[in-house]
Design a protein around this motif. Structure first.
Motif, PDB file in Angstrom:
ATOM      1  N   PHE A 623       0.852  -1.193   0.000  1.00  0.00           N
ATOM      2  CA  PHE A 623       0.000   0.000   0.000  1.00  0.00           C
ATOM      3  C   PHE A 623       0.885   1.239   0.000  1.00  0.00           C
ATOM      4  N   ASN A 624       0.684   2.069  -1.027  1.00  0.00           N
ATOM      5  CA  ASN A 624       1.485   3.278  -1.193  1.00  0.00           C
ATOM      6  C   ASN A 624       0.737   4.465  -0.594  1.00  0.00           C
ATOM      7  N   VAL A 625       1.332   5.087   0.421  1.00  0.00           N
ATOM      8  CA  VAL A 625       0.634   6.163   1.127  1.00  0.00           C
ATOM      9  C   VAL A 625       0.628   7.469   0.340  1.00  0.00           C
ATOM     10  N   LYS A 626       1.453   7.550  -0.724  1.00  0.00           N
ATOM     11  CA  LYS A 626       1.419   8.747  -1.568  1.00  0.00           C
ATOM     12  C   LYS A 626       0.288   8.675  -2.587  1.00  0.00           C
ATOM     13  N   THR A 627       0.129   7.525  -3.204  1.00  0.00           N
ATOM     14  CA  THR A 627      -0.945   7.368  -4.194  1.00  0.00           C
ATOM     15  C   THR A 627      -2.255   6.945  -3.542  1.00  0.00           C
TER      16      THR A 627
END
Length: 806
Positions: A623-627
């Motif tokens: 899980f990418n917290v930026k996207t």
């Protein structure tokens, strides 16, 4: 909406009335429209439908039902087909008892070994827990009954569970604490979800829009019913806005009025209520229809036999020095330990099952073929060291060739509502083991516990068989493994540390006042031990067999991993093969390896089978917290096939194309997470990972106490009476423990000490209401006489209103 016709005929008051319980276990009914009540019953490992006085703590007996092994036990089977069969039998028994909703399974992660409800959860690994839960749910719901997956979400401690604020970063939340729910809901098609008591990042779980709307409803497309945990409602209108349909138990209509007034004032749109009613009607009508059509009858013997088979596949052989097991028929055996006489076979609290049959070791010995020369209890189950009992046990042990020593945790050590104080077994049992070792070193320990225990004594035993909490047929299952009639195939679904201090959450468990910080992030269980190179007593996925297995011929492609397993021993056996994946890039921090698949294979001596474990949408994602979405990192991935998380038999490398997402972190800002050394992360680094400041973890002792403060906080209340009441509660707890009434002492902590003041109204079924709680808070905050008058006046008005309505 499916039930528009019925909803259009309902008054606002009728629609509102469906949003809370009719009584402790039933939903409301509307006879004029043909809407019946539903019955909801506890039952993660057996139906607990109470025939008389209802409670949520397992105090009063229930109708007899098959007591299957607990979740902590069945997880060790790694057998989705067997667990599906258990679900089918649970569904049959639920239908037989006219239960619409079975409140289970519980799938919260085992973040810390002291968590008091670990016996009721599957694993420290979300993939394993999710797959097992999905299979169980499918089995239950195949009989038309609704399962309720719980507790959503991040409910990982029992202390202050109704008030604690869980502080966790978004990536950890998604990858560790929500993945099991995602699998259970998407693959298992769970018809209901039970919201957790706790707060998540500042907002109660049952009214958390991020949890219930963004993730559950929108991302997972969940269209079922969300029900509160019992007494778990805080703000009823806020909860309904985010899709928490059913509040349990009844509040005697009090929270119905909150919804009614919110609609009348325009705070809540009636369309939101209508959608909630529609979802609830679908649950009521579908399960009621299934119950009407069902002619389910329970074959108690057949169900008992399945409980035994599940136990046999779930019991784990942890040590077998000098091949002391299986026992030869001509060996003289001494049976020692109180658990051989009275088995410890299930947990305590809301999941307590009244078994249809209960076997114990002593009654089953003759049938097993074991040559027993006698039995001695050896220790007091709930007491101090007994030199007399130890002496008698040693005298018996001295005459035997092998000692079967039954040790473990008692019923009041592991219980809902309380976390354990340590992960040791009682000292009087260790004293007994030490003394027996002096007279006979051929010791086989049979361990009964629902959670991890330390084993500094393990060098003094040659055999160790972990029965966990193996249900009503566990005693016979254990004997069949001891004699070799069954070959053990269970493997641990959680890691066993050498010392409690080795656990990654050691410094951050439990949260004692306002909040608990998950500073270890992703690194729980084997993800931490394997990445940080911390030695463990027994690794995740570990378990011995009486035969041997060989792995060979690994082939990896984009679809999955194919390999061959051969039984190279002399006995039939089953092997749980495990697929782990490790990303070889270091651009984004990750655990060294993560479980991404498993298969249980049955093999005859000399037999080989080629098996494939397919990859899925969870194999390579993070899980990418930026996207703010799931991404795949472009990298080489090591594909590992193992018999445990540390015993990797085969490995290969696969290049995987990524989604091209930007890197979410600057490695220099969070070095602990990139190294995996997360056992004592500093506040500043954790806040960097979190992306915000954490709240003050301490109570504000200058403010008056309110609805969501707990009885325990009366220790610093302004009111003298409240402080006296607090000291009385503390003394009562100490005194009851002192005189051996530990169950009653536990009850004080569960149902009084950690209860928020709002629970006085939410959990009493209408005996108290929130205006009366206002009076109690006046007393607590120093206005004794004013508060007492307020309580009495509101009580009088409530009784008067009830008479008018009746």
């Amino acid at each position: 909406m499916k039930y528009n016709t019925i909803i259009n005929q309902m008054t606002l008051a009728e629609k509102v009335s469906l949003m809370s319980g009719k009584d402790f276990w039933q939903s409301e009914n509307i006879d004029r429209l043909g809407i019946p009540s539903m019955f909801l019953a506890d039952g993660p490992h057996g139906i607990r439908k109470q025939a008389a006085a209802a409670d949520h703590l397992g105090l009063n007996p229930s109708i007899p039902a098959t007591c299957f092994p607990t979740a902590a036990t069945v997880a060790n089977s790694w057998d989705v087909n067997l667990i599906n069969k258990m679900g089918q039998y649970l569904g049959i028994e639920a239908a037989n008892q006219k239960v619409n909703v079975l409140l289970g399974p519980g799938i919260n992660m085992k973040r810390n070994p002291l968590a008091g409800r670990n016996f009721e959860y599957f694993s420290e690994d979300p993939y394993l827990a999710g797959k097992l839960a999905a299979s169980l749910i499918q089995g239950i719901q195949s009989k038309g009954i609704a399962a309720s997956v719980k507790h959503f979400a991040v409910n990982n401690q029992e202390e202050r569970r109704m008030a604690i604020d869980t502080i966790v970063d978004e990536r950890t939340l998604r990858e560790i604490y929500l993945t099991a729910f995602e699998i259970a809901i998407k693959e298992g098609k769970a018809k209901t979800v039970m919201s957790a008591y706790n707060k998540l990042n500042g907002t109660y779980a049952n009214e958390n829009p991020h949890l219930l709307n963004t993730i559950l409803r929108n991302e997972w497309d969940y269209d079922g019913v969300v029900v509160t945990d019992w007494g778990g409602n805080n703000d009823r209108v806020a909860a309904l806005k985010v899709g928490n349909e059913l509040e349990m138990p009844t509040t005697n209509g009090e929270t119905d009025q909150d919804i009614y007034q919110a609609i009348k004032s325009g705070e809540l749109k009636e369309e939101v209520l209508d959608e909630a009613v529609d979802r609830l009607l679908e649950l009521i009508m579908s399960t009621t229809s299934a119950l009407k059509e069902s002619n389910a009858s329970v074959d108690e013997k057949k169900h008992h036999q399945l409980a035994q088979k599940i136990a046999e596949e779930s019991i784990v052989l942890l040590k077998n020095e000098e091949n002391i097991l299986p026992l030869n028929n001509d060996v003289n055996v001494a049976v020692i330990g109180d658990f051989a006489r009275e088995p410890r076979y299930q947990g305590a609290g809301s999941s307590v099952v009244n078994p249809t049959i209960l076997e114990n070791t002593l009654d089953s010995l003759a049938q097993s073929g074991i040559k027993s020369i006698g039995f001695e209890p050896g220790f007091n189950r709930y007491g101090k060291k007994s030199n007399r009992k130890i002496a008698k046990a040693c005298a018996l042990a001295e005459k035997a060739e092998v000692v079967l020593l039954y040790l473990g945790l008692d019923e009041v050590t592991e219980a809902e509502g309380l976390d354990r104080e340590s992960i040791k077994i009682p000292q009087n049992q260790i004293d007994l083991l030490n003394e027996i070792y002096q007279v006979n070193q051929n010791i086989v320990v049979i361990l009964s516990s629902g959670a991890v225990v330390e084993m500094p004594w393990i060098d003094k035993v040659k055999g160790l068989l972990h029965g966990q909490l193996s249900g009503q047929a566990g005693a016979k299952a254990i004997l069949r493994i001891l004699t070799g009639e069954v070959n053990p195939s269970g493997k641990l679904a959680e890691s066993y540390p050498i010392r409690y201090e080795d656990t990654p959450s050691y410094h951050q468990f439990p949260g004692k006042e306002v909040s608990v910080e998950y500073r270890e992030g992703l690194f729980i269980g084997y993800r931490y031990y394997d990445t940080a190179n911390v030695a463990v007593r027994f690794p995740f996925g570990y378990g011995l067999s009486y035969t041997t297995f060989e792995y060979s011929d690994l082939e990896v492609d984009r679809a999955g991993a194919t390999f061959t397993i051969t039984n190279t021993g002399n006995l039939p056996g089953m092997e749980a093969a495990q697929l782990y994946v490790g990303c070889q890039s270091r651009a984004i921090f990750r655990p060294k390896k993560e479980l991404k698949g498993f298969v249980k294979v049955s093999l005859q001596p000399g037999e080989s089978k080629t098996v494939t474990i397919p990859f899925d949408d969870k194999t390579f994602r993070y899980f990418n917290v930026k996207t703010n979405q799931w991404e795949i990192e472009e990298a080489d991935y090591e594909i590992m096939i193992g018999s445990s998380s540390v015993d990797i038999q085969l490995s290969g490398v696969l290049f995987v194309e990524g989604t091209g997402a930007p890197l979410p972190y600057d490695q220099t800002d969070i070095p602990s997470y990139y190294s995996g050394q997360v056992s004592n992360v500093g506040l500043e680094e954790f806040e960097t990972l979190l992306g915000r400041k954490v709240p003050d973890a301490k109570w504000d002792r200058t403010k008056p106490l309110g609805y969501n403060d707990t009885i325990a906080q009366c220790q610093y209340a302004k009111g003298l009476f409240a402080r006296f009441a607090y000291q009385l509660i503390k003394f009562s707890h100490w005194f009851l423990r002192k005189i051996g009434k530990r169950s009653t002492a536990n009850l004080i902590m569960m149902s009084v000490y950690h209860m928020p003041f709002r629970g006085l109204a939410r959990m009493t079924g209408g005996i108290m209401n929130m205006p009366m709680v206002d009076g109690v808070l006046m007393i607590v905050n120093g206005q004794f006489y004013k508060g007492l008058k307020h309580v009495l006046r509101e009580r009088k008005q409530m009784i008067k209103a009830a008479k008018v309505n009746n």
